[in-house]
Design an enzyme around this catalytic site. Sequence first.
Site, PDB file in Angstrom:
ATOM      1  N   ARG A   1       0.844  -1.206   0.000  1.00 52.63           N
ATOM      2  CA  ARG A   1       0.000   0.000   0.000  1.00 52.63           C
ATOM      3  C   ARG A   1       0.873   1.247   0.000  1.00 52.63           C
ATOM      4  NH1 ARG A   1      -2.996  -3.862   2.402  1.00 52.63           N
ATOM      5  NH2 ARG A   1      -5.270  -3.740   2.674  1.00 52.63           N
TER       6      ARG A   1
ATOM      7  N   ASP B   1       6.277 -10.538  -3.392  1.00 46.57           N
ATOM      8  CA  ASP B   1       5.123  -9.672  -3.634  1.00 46.57           C
ATOM      9  C   ASP B   1       5.490  -8.194  -3.697  1.00 46.57           C
ATOM     10  OD1 ASP B   1       3.669 -11.947  -3.699  1.00 46.57           O
ATOM     11  OD2 ASP B   1       2.189 -11.347  -2.201  1.00 46.57           O
TER      12      ASP B   1
ATOM     13  N   ASN C   1       1.894 -13.629  -7.919  1.00 45.99           N
ATOM     14  CA  ASN C   1       0.674 -14.070  -7.238  1.00 45.99           C
ATOM     15  C   ASN C   1       0.312 -13.049  -6.153  1.00 45.99           C
ATOM     16  OD1 ASN C   1      -1.501 -15.644  -6.603  1.00 45.99           O
ATOM     17  ND2 ASN C   1      -0.344 -17.290  -5.630  1.00 45.99           N
TER      18      ASN C   1
ATOM     19  N   GLN D   1      -9.963  -6.578  -0.643  1.00 44.25           N
ATOM     20  CA  GLN D   1      -8.987  -5.865  -1.478  1.00 44.25           C
ATOM     21  C   GLN D   1      -9.667  -5.042  -2.574  1.00 44.25           C
ATOM     22  OE1 GLN D   1      -5.972  -8.521  -2.898  1.00 44.25           O
ATOM     23  NE2 GLN D   1      -5.086  -8.812  -0.880  1.00 44.25           N
TER      24      GLN D   1
ATOM     25  N   SER E   1     -12.958  -9.126   6.357  1.00 43.27           N
ATOM     26  CA  SER E   1     -11.575  -8.696   6.642  1.00 43.27           C
ATOM     27  C   SER E   1     -11.479  -7.193   6.912  1.00 43.27           C
ATOM     28  CB  SER E   1     -10.656  -9.070   5.472  1.00 43.27           C
ATOM     29  OG  SER E   1     -10.862 -10.381   5.041  1.00 43.27           O
TER      30      SER E   1
ATOM     31  N   ASP F   1      -5.629 -14.445   7.671  1.00 40.78           N
ATOM     32  CA  ASP F   1      -4.322 -15.052   7.392  1.00 40.78           C
ATOM     33  C   ASP F   1      -3.727 -15.709   8.626  1.00 40.78           C
ATOM     34  OD1 ASP F   1      -4.687 -14.179   4.872  1.00 40.78           O
ATOM     35  OD2 ASP F   1      -2.967 -12.829   4.807  1.00 40.78           O
TER      36      ASP F   1
ATOM     37  N   LYS G   1      -7.728 -17.518  -1.660  1.00 39.62           N
ATOM     38  CA  LYS G   1      -6.391 -16.966  -1.405  1.00 39.62           C
ATOM     39  C   LYS G   1      -5.377 -17.653  -2.305  1.00 39.62           C
ATOM     40  CE  LYS G   1      -7.643 -14.012   1.681  1.00 39.62           C
ATOM     41  NZ  LYS G   1      -7.182 -13.526   2.947  1.00 39.62           N
ATOM     42  N   GLU G   2      -4.101 -17.633  -1.888  1.00 37.02           N
ATOM     43  CA  GLU G   2      -3.023 -18.206  -2.708  1.00 37.02           C
ATOM     44  C   GLU G   2      -3.394 -19.595  -3.223  1.00 37.02           C
ATOM     45  OE1 GLU G   2      -2.698 -16.140  -0.350  1.00 37.02           O
ATOM     46  OE2 GLU G   2      -0.833 -14.995  -0.472  1.00 37.02           O
TER      47      GLU G   2
ATOM     48  N   HIS H   1       2.821 -19.578   0.922  1.00 39.83           N
ATOM     49  CA  HIS H   1       3.780 -19.304   1.996  1.00 39.83           C
ATOM     50  C   HIS H   1       3.228 -19.629   3.377  1.00 39.83           C
ATOM     51  CE1 HIS H   1       1.934 -15.025   2.396  1.00 39.83           C
ATOM     52  NE2 HIS H   1       1.162 -15.753   1.617  1.00 39.83           N
ATOM     53  N   ARG H   2       1.952 -19.318   3.599  1.00 43.76           N
ATOM     54  CA  ARG H   2       1.416 -19.504   4.958  1.00 43.76           C
ATOM     55  C   ARG H   2       1.231 -20.983   5.309  1.00 43.76           C
ATOM     56  NH1 ARG H   2       1.599 -14.896   6.706  1.00 43.76           N
ATOM     57  NH2 ARG H   2       1.006 -13.119   5.442  1.00 43.76           N
TER      58      ARG H   2
ATOM     59  N   LYS I   1       7.364 -15.402  -0.587  1.00 48.45           N
ATOM     60  CA  LYS I   1       6.302 -14.453  -0.895  1.00 48.45           C
ATOM     61  C   LYS I   1       6.274 -13.319   0.134  1.00 48.45           C
ATOM     62  CE  LYS I   1       1.608 -14.676  -2.662  1.00 48.45           C
ATOM     63  NZ  LYS I   1       0.962 -13.471  -2.273  1.00 48.45           N
TER      64      LYS I   1
END
Length: 667
Positions: free
Chosen positions: A30, A52, A95, A177, A206, A325, A352-353, A399-400, A427
Site C-alpha cells: 500500500r 510480492d 501471485n 482488497q 476482513s 491469514d 487466497k493463494e 507461503h502460509r 512471498k
Amino acid sequence: MFSTPFLDIPPLAAAAGTVRLPGSKSISNRVLLLAALASGTTTVHDLLDSDDTRVMLDALAALGCTIDRTDEAGLRIEGLGGRLRNPSASLFLGNAGTAMRPLTAALALLGGQFELRGVPRMHERPIGDLVDALTQLGCHVDYLGNPGYPPLRIHPVALESLALDAPIRVRGDVSSQFLTALLLALPLASHGGRDIVIDVVGELISKPYIEITLNLLARFGIAVRRDGWQRFTIPAGSEYRSPGAIHVEADASSASYFIALGAIADGAGIRIEGVGADSIQGDIRFVDAARQMGARIDSGPNWLAIGRGAWPLAAIDIDANHIPDAAMTLAVMALYADGPSTLRNIASWRVKETDRIDAMAHELRQLGATVEDGPDFIRVHPLPAAGWRAATIKTYDDHRVAMCFSLAAFNPAGVPVRILEPHCVAKTFPDYFETLFSVAEASRVPVICIDGPTASGKGTLTVEVARRLGYRYLDSGSLYRVTGLAMRRAGLDAEPAHEAAIADLASSLPLVFSEGNVLLGGEDVSDAIRTESAGMDASRVSALPAVRAALLGLQRGFRRLPGLVADGRDMGTVIFPDAELKVYLTASAAQRAERRHKQLISKGISTTIADLRADLEARDLRDSSRQVAPLKPAPDARLLDNSSLSIEQSVEEVLHWWQEVQPFESA
Ligand code: DC
C-alpha cells in the site's frame, strides 16, 4: 532461503530468544502505491523484501517511478504526482493480490494502456467485482482470459468523463482488497468539486485490512470518512501528499508463527521486535486468540513477549473473519489443544493463494489429525502422541501453509515434518526457516558423516548432499588446515613439545565460514590453507591427540538445525558416533589417481598418473596404519565404492540411503 525441493524439520523440543520480523506485506505494497501516486519524494524504511513487494516495485518502475536505495536500507520513491510517465506497459504481478487489485484500480484511472497478468493461480483469483465497480464508473477494462479473472487489459479514459455523482457500489464479501483498491485509487479522481462515495454491497469481510488502508491514506493526506462499514467518502479536492518518511511495521501475520511458537514450545519465551499490540494491522488481533488458547503475552511499543501458559492449549471456537491469514496458525495450534477447535466465517480462505480450507484440512489429516471442514469453517481435533505421523506436507505455493506447518515439528511423538517447496515462503518471509531455526531447539539434529581416503571425492559429495537437503556443511579437514596455519604464524612446530600450545590455539580459533570462504581473525585464508605445505602441516597437527581433542567441541558446534553433513576422519566414530547415516566413500587407487591427475592438469600442474597413484597408495597406508585417528570406516558405515559412479550417481545413492533411514513415505 531454502531452495531445496523439500526441507525436513527435525522434531523440535524448545524455543527461546528474540526475532526481528520482516515488514508487513499489506503495509509495504500500500505504501509503495501511495508513494508512487503522491507528489514529492517518500523514503520508506523497513520495507518488506519479498516476491510480492518486488513485483510491485518492478511495476512502479515500469510506470516511470524513480526508485533508489538510500544508505540506511531505506527506499526513496519519487512520486508520479498523478501523472504517468509511461502511458503504456505490460506488468507481471506474480501471485500478489496486494499488487494486482490496487494497480488495476489506479491504472484504470491514470489513463493509459496496460496489461496486467500473473502466475496461473493469479488468473484463478477473482477480480470481477472490482472491474464491475470500475466499469460502473466509466473505466474501460477487458478480460484477456476468463471473464471475472486476470489477465486484464486496461484502456485509457478521461477523468472528466467518469460517473462520480452516484455512489460507486462494490461487493465487500469476496475480498476486502476490492474496496481497498478503490479507496487507494479514487483520490486520483477527486479534483472536481464533489465528494466521491463508495457503498459496500454485502457484508464487508476482513475489516481490519480496510483499517490499514484508511490509516495509510491518512498518512498520505487523504482523510476518508466512514459511515459504519457500509459507506466511505473521499472528500472533494483530496490530494495525495507524501509524508516524507514512513516506517513499515513488521508483519503481524508473520508474527503469528512466533507467537504460536512461544505458546507451544517449552523454554524461556520468545520476544518479537518490530510489531507491538498497538499495531495498525488487523492480524495483531491474533494475540487475543493466542491468549485465549493459553499463551502468556506481554507487549509494548513495537515488541511482543510470549511464553507458554496453559498446556495443553485451550481449545478455541472463534469467528476468524477479522484475522483470515493469521488464523491458519490457529489451525495448527489446535493440534495441541485440549479439545476440538473451530474456526468460523473463513470463506475467504478459498480464494487466497490456494484454497486454504482444502489445503489445511488435507495436510492436517496427513499428520494424522481428524478434521471437519465446510464452505466457510474448519474444525481441528487435537492429535494425541500416538496419532502423529511423519508427514510430507504439500504447500500449494502458499507461503502460509509452509510456515504454519513448521509448528507441527513440536509434536509429542518426536517425528520430523517434511515441508515440500519451502522456498514458497519467499512471498512474504524469505528467511522464515532460518529465523525459526535461530530460536528453536531440536532434541536431536540429524547428521550425515562422510569419510574416505584421500581423493575419493568426499568433499564434493558432502557439499552436494548438504546442498540438496538444505543442511549445513562441515569440512573438518579445513579446521586442521587452519590450525596448521595458526601454528606456523605463532612460530610453533607440530612436535610433542608444542602440542599443548597448538591445542590451545585450536581451541580458540577466531574462525568464520562465510559463503564458501574461510576467515581467520577476519582475514580470508581460503587459498593459504589449500597449499601443499598447508596440507602437510594439517596432516601433522592432526596426528596430535591434544589438537584433535581441542577441535572436538568446535566440530560438534556445527550440528545445528536443520541438519549437518560432515566430512572427514573420525566423524562417525569420535565426533558424531550417533550420526543417523555414515558413509565411507572409496574408489580404486587407479581411479583416484586418474581424477587427481585431471584436477592437477586443469590447474596447470604437470604430473604422471603413475606417480600420483604411488603417492596415494603410500598415503593410504600411512593414513590407515597411523596410531592417532587411523583412516578406517566406522563399524556401522555404509561403503560406497564410487570407482564407476558419476558424482550425481554417488549423491543419489547417499540421498537414497538417507531416505531409507527417514520415517517419511517417499516424497
Ligand atoms: O581433507 P583435508 O585434506 O583438508 O585434511 C587435511 C588433513 O587433516 C589431512 O591430513 C587429514 C587430516 N584430517 C583429520 O585427521 N581428521 C579430520 N576429521 C579431517 C582431516
